[in-house]
Design a protein around this motif. Structure first.
Motif, PDB file in Angstrom:
ATOM      1  N   ARG A 151       0.965   4.155  -2.903  1.00  0.00           N
ATOM      2  CA  ARG A 151       0.738   5.577  -2.610  1.00  0.00           C
ATOM      3  C   ARG A 151       1.906   6.428  -3.097  1.00  0.00           C
ATOM      4  N   SER A 152       3.115   5.912  -2.947  1.00  0.00           N
ATOM      5  CA  SER A 152       4.281   6.664  -3.404  1.00  0.00           C
ATOM      6  C   SER A 152       4.273   6.817  -4.925  1.00  0.00           C
ATOM      7  N   ALA A 180       0.833  -1.204   0.000  1.00  0.00           N
ATOM      8  CA  ALA A 180       0.000   0.000   0.000  1.00  0.00           C
ATOM      9  C   ALA A 180       0.869   1.256   0.000  1.00  0.00           C
ATOM     10  N   ASN A 181       1.948   1.226   0.777  1.00  0.00           N
ATOM     11  CA  ASN A 181       2.858   2.380   0.821  1.00  0.00           C
ATOM     12  C   ASN A 181       3.532   2.609  -0.531  1.00  0.00           C
ATOM     13  N   VAL A 205      -3.865   1.461  -4.811  1.00  0.00           N
ATOM     14  CA  VAL A 205      -3.522   0.924  -3.498  1.00  0.00           C
ATOM     15  C   VAL A 205      -4.167  -0.448  -3.290  1.00  0.00           C
ATOM     16  N   ASP A 226      -8.073   2.067  -8.416  1.00  0.00           N
ATOM     17  CA  ASP A 226      -7.588   2.127  -7.040  1.00  0.00           C
ATOM     18  C   ASP A 226      -6.263   1.373  -6.967  1.00  0.00           C
ATOM     19  N   VAL A 259       1.537   6.948  -6.738  1.00  0.00           N
ATOM     20  CA  VAL A 259       0.485   7.928  -7.033  1.00  0.00           C
ATOM     21  C   VAL A 259       1.028   9.341  -6.811  1.00  0.00           C
ATOM     22  N   ASP A 260       1.781   9.516  -5.731  1.00  0.00           N
ATOM     23  CA  ASP A 260       2.310  10.838  -5.386  1.00  0.00           C
ATOM     24  C   ASP A 260       3.524  11.231  -6.226  1.00  0.00           C
TER      25      ASP A 260
END
Length: 210
Positions: free
Chosen positions: A102-103, A98-99, A187, A185, A105-106
């Motif tokens: 997210r990274s 998940a981390n 994540v 999605d 995506v960012d």
């Protein structure tokens, strides 16, 4: 003699200018790809003269490589397996996945630009492509370490196979999101991907013991 305060201000301005240039390059390259990215376009985007860009970077290729490296550092920080006391191996893998998602995506720049460069063939290989392949190998090594830590009974070949599958699957999920946008999605998909890899590793480890 340059006063310390003046020197610090110059360094701060230099760092700020470099970040502005990299941020502008990310936007331009995201819209136009490697071929469509130019020093002139980056200059217009960031509001700094071309001479400032050339002061920080030798050429466009050096600039693209720097974008990949900066984004990769942000991404790599997420590829850390949580400590044992935080949960079961599966829970820890899910959190890490998940981390990582997210990274991406960012800070998707290194993977987005890197895949563009990796899939193209040119007479002279861009430095950005070389950098991407190098950091990609570092990422694979980190994933292999995670697999080996959680499943110490696995042989080297099984670890390599699972690592290859993990990296290839992550590539595919990332490309799927690039094509379909925020409706995907990432994540949740990375968590599912991690579960499947964990299950496969468990089965392979059981066979090794048998």
């Amino acid at each position: 003699m340059t006063k310390p305060q003046t020197a610090r201000r110059k360094r701060a301005n230099g760092v700020e200018s470099r970040q502005r240039i990299l941020d502008a390059t990310v936007e331009i390259a995201g819209e136009r790809g490697y071929e469509g990215t130019s020093i002139a376009a980056v200059s217009a985007k960031c509001g700094l003269p071309a001479s400032s860009i050339y002061w920080h970077f030798k050429d466009k290729d050096d600039l693209i490589a720097a974008v990949i490296e900066r984004s990769f550092e942000t991404w790599l920080a997420a590829v850390e397996l949580p400590r044992e006391e935080t949960g079961t191996p599966l829970e820890r893998v899910r959190v890490m996945a998940a981390n990582v998602a997210r990274s991406l995506v960012d800070a998707p720049d290194f993977l987005r630009l890197g895949l563009m460069l990796a899939l193209e063939r040119r007479p002279v290989e861009p430095r950005g492509r070389t950098v991407f392949l190098q950091v990609r190998e570092i990422a694979a090594q980190k994933i292999a370490e995670v697999v080996g830590t959680l499943f110490p009974d696995l042989d080297d070949e099984s670890v390599r196979t699972l690592t290859t599958y993990a990296v290839a699957g992550a590539d595919g999920l990332f490309v799927h999101r690039e094509l379909n946008g925020d409706a995907v999605d990432l994540v949740a998909l990375f968590e599912l991907h991690a579960e499947l890899i964990h299950d496969a590793a468990s089965r392979l480890a059981s066979r090794s013991k048998g």
